[in-house]
Enzyme design. Structure first.
Site, PDB file in Angstrom:
ATOM      1  N   ASN A 139      -2.475  -0.747   0.931  1.00 15.49           N
ATOM      2  CA  ASN A 139      -3.530  -1.184   1.845  1.00 15.49           C
ATOM      3  C   ASN A 139      -2.977  -2.052   2.968  1.00 15.49           C
ATOM      4  OD1 ASN A 139      -5.209   0.137   0.045  1.00 15.49           O
ATOM      5  ND2 ASN A 139      -5.696  -1.738  -1.076  1.00 15.49           N
ATOM      6  N   HIS A 156       2.689  -0.128   3.545  1.00 18.70           N
ATOM      7  CA  HIS A 156       2.337   0.490   4.830  1.00 18.70           C
ATOM      8  C   HIS A 156       2.076  -0.537   5.926  1.00 18.70           C
ATOM      9  CE1 HIS A 156       0.877   4.056   2.199  1.00 18.70           C
ATOM     10  NE2 HIS A 156       2.160   4.168   2.495  1.00 18.70           N
ATOM     11  N   CYS A 167      10.676  -4.769  22.217  1.00 17.02           N
ATOM     12  CA  CYS A 167      11.459  -5.956  21.851  1.00 17.02           C
ATOM     13  C   CYS A 167      11.232  -6.405  20.411  1.00 17.02           C
ATOM     14  CB  CYS A 167      11.171  -7.101  22.808  1.00 17.02           C
ATOM     15  SG  CYS A 167       9.544  -7.877  22.597  1.00 17.02           S
ATOM     16  N   CYS A 215       2.971  -6.268  25.851  1.00 15.04           N
ATOM     17  CA  CYS A 215       3.712  -7.372  25.251  1.00 15.04           C
ATOM     18  C   CYS A 215       3.876  -8.507  26.260  1.00 15.04           C
ATOM     19  CB  CYS A 215       5.084  -6.880  24.784  1.00 15.04           C
ATOM     20  SG  CYS A 215       6.172  -8.171  24.155  1.00 15.04           S
ATOM     21  N   GLY A 255      -6.658   2.008  -8.224  1.00 10.20           N
ATOM     22  CA  GLY A 255      -7.390   2.457  -7.044  1.00 10.20           C
ATOM     23  C   GLY A 255      -6.627   3.325  -6.078  1.00 10.20           C
ATOM     24  N   SER A 256      -5.770   4.200  -6.584  1.00  5.10           N
ATOM     25  CA  SER A 256      -5.028   5.095  -5.691  1.00  5.10           C
ATOM     26  C   SER A 256      -4.995   6.499  -6.274  1.00  5.10           C
ATOM     27  CB  SER A 256      -3.601   4.600  -5.479  1.00  5.10           C
ATOM     28  OG  SER A 256      -2.860   5.520  -4.680  1.00  5.10           O
ATOM     29  N   ILE A 282     -10.883   6.141  -9.859  1.00  6.30           N
ATOM     30  CA  ILE A 282     -11.969   7.099 -10.040  1.00  6.30           C
ATOM     31  C   ILE A 282     -11.503   8.479  -9.574  1.00  6.30           C
ATOM     32  CG2 ILE A 282     -14.319   7.716  -9.377  1.00  6.30           C
ATOM     33  CD1 ILE A 282     -14.836   4.725  -8.935  1.00  6.30           C
ATOM     34  N   GLY A 283     -11.561   9.443 -10.458  1.00  8.46           N
ATOM     35  CA  GLY A 283     -11.162  10.793 -10.114  1.00  8.46           C
ATOM     36  C   GLY A 283      -9.723  11.098 -10.462  1.00  8.46           C
ATOM     37  N   CYS A 299     -12.245  -0.041 -10.941  1.00  9.68           N
ATOM     38  CA  CYS A 299     -11.180  -0.968 -11.324  1.00  9.68           C
ATOM     39  C   CYS A 299     -11.711  -2.319 -11.801  1.00  9.68           C
ATOM     40  CB  CYS A 299     -10.216  -1.176 -10.158  1.00  9.68           C
ATOM     41  SG  CYS A 299      -9.218   0.280  -9.767  1.00  9.68           S
TER      42      CYS A 299
END
Length: 308
Positions: A139, A156, A167, A215, A255-256, A282-283, A299
Site C-alpha cells: 500500500n 511500492h 535531481c 521541481c 489483505g492481498s 477475502i477471496g 482481516c
C-alpha cells in the site's frame, strides 16, 4: 449529504459520501465469517513464530474507506472502466501526466486524512510486543506509518512523498498541494469517483488549464515516490525484502490477492526457504496452493478472534 472540497464551489463540485468510504458504502467485499477451526490453526501458526514477516495489501485499507482495484463487486475495476496511469504514459504523455496530477490534487485532502484501522493498529501493537519481525506493505497510503509501525518497507513507495525525476530531490506531498493550489486558485471540477491511490475521476474538459508546478531546485518533472503500473520495484528494495525473508521463520499475508508479481515473488522466495505461509484475505489469491493456512475472511475480524 455531500462534502465540499476546499477551493471548489458548491455548484460545481460534489463528493458524495458513497465515494468517501462512509457507512453508506463499503469497499470490503461480501464474505463469510472465519471458521473457528481456521482461526485456531492461525493462532497455532503465529504462536510457533519468533520472527514473523507480514505482507499487507489493499484489502486491509478498504476497512479505512480506501477502495482497492480488484475486489469483486466493490473494487475500482468492478465499479468503473477507469484504469491507473502507466509509468511510460506519465513520462511521455504531457496530457495524461497533467490529468493524473489534477485528479490527485482534487482527491488529496480526503485521501491524506484517512486514518489507520484495527488491522494497522494491531500490527503496530505486535511490533511493540516483539511479535513482528518486519512488515512489507504493497500500500502507498502511509497508514502503517500513521499507526506507529517502524519496522516497515513500503514495497511500492508512498504517495506522501514526491520526487523530482531529474535531481531526485524529495519533497512533502502536503507542501506540493499548497504549490498546486497557488497555481490553480479558480479550479472547479466535478468529482465522479474516488480511486485507490488517492485520485478522483474528472471530466476531460475540466482538466484544461490545470497548471502543475515543477521541481523547485531544477524545474524537473515531479512524480509521487510510488511504483506505477508498468514500472519496477527498485532492485535494492527487492534485495532488502529477500534478506528479511531469510531472517524470518514464518510469513503472514493480510489483505492481498498477490496478483501483482512484486508481492507474489516474495511468497515464492519464502517457499524456497521452506517458511510456513498463512494468508488472510477475502477471496482467492495467487498463492493459495502454497499456503499452509488460508482464511477467506475480513482481516480485522480474524485478528480480533485471535486475541493475541
Amino acid at each position: 449529504m455531500f462534502r465540499l472540497l476546499k477551493g471548489f464551489t458548491k455548484e460545481s463540485t460534489w463528493l458524495s459520501l458513497s465515494h468517501c468510504g462512509s457507512s453508506q458504502f463499503s469497499y470490503v467485499p461480501q464474505h463469510d465469517p472465519a471458521a473457528e477451526t481456521d482461526v485456531s490453526k492461525l493462532r497455532e501458526f503465529l504462536l510457533c513464530s519468533k520472527k514473523l514477516l507480514v505482507i499487507t495489501g489493499a484489502g486491509i485499507s478498504t476497512e479505512s474507506g480506501i477502495p482497492d482495484y480488484r475486489s469483486e463487486g466493490v473494487g475500482l475495476y468492478a465499479r468503473s472502466n477507469a484504469r491507473p496511469i502507466l509509468y511510460q504514459d506519465f513520462l511521455r504523455n504531457d496530457f495524461k501526466r497533467n490529468r493524473y496530477w489534477a485528479r490527485n490534487y482534487v482527491g488529496w485532502p480526503r485521501f491524506s486524512s484517512v486514518q489507520p484501522n484495527a488491522v494497522h493498529q494491531k500490527l503496530a501493537e505486535w511490533e511493540q510486543k516483539g511479535q513482528l519481525h518486519w512488515l512489507v506493505t504493497q500500500n502507498v497510503d502511509a497508514l502503517h506509518s500513521k499507526a506507529g509501525t517502524k519496522r516497515l518497507t513500503e514495497l511500492h513507495g508512498c504517495t506522501h512523498r514526491v520526487e523530482c525525476l531529474h535531481c531526485k530531490q524529495l519533497t512533502s506531498r502536503h507542501k506540493l498541494q499548497e504549490r498546486i493550489e497557488q497555481l490553480n486558485p479558480q479550479l472547479h471540477m466535478q468529482v465522479e469517483n474516488i480511486g485507490p491511490d488517492g485520485d478522483v475521476l474528472l471530466k476531460e474538459d475540466h482538466i484544461t488549464g490545470f497548471q502543475m508546478p515543477s521541481c523547485e531546485r531544477c524545474e524537473g518533472l515531479l512524480k509521487p515516490q510510488v511504483v506505477f503500473f508498468g514500472d519496477s520495484v527498485p532492485q535494492a528494495t527487492v534485495a532488502f525484502v529477500y534478506d528479511k525473508v531469510i531472517e524470518s521463520d514464518a510469513l503472514l499475508v493480510l489483505g492481498s490477492s498477490l496478483y501483482v508479481y512484486s508481492a507474489y515473488r516474495i511468497l515464492l522466495r519464502a517457499r524456497q526457504q521452506k517458511l510456513p505461509i498463512a494468508i488472510i484475505t477475502i477471496g482467492k489469491t495467487r498463492a493459495d496452493s502454497i499456503a499452509d493456512v488460508k482464511i477467506s475472511a475480513k482481516c480485522s475480524e480474524v485478528l480480533k478472534k485471535l486475541d493475541m
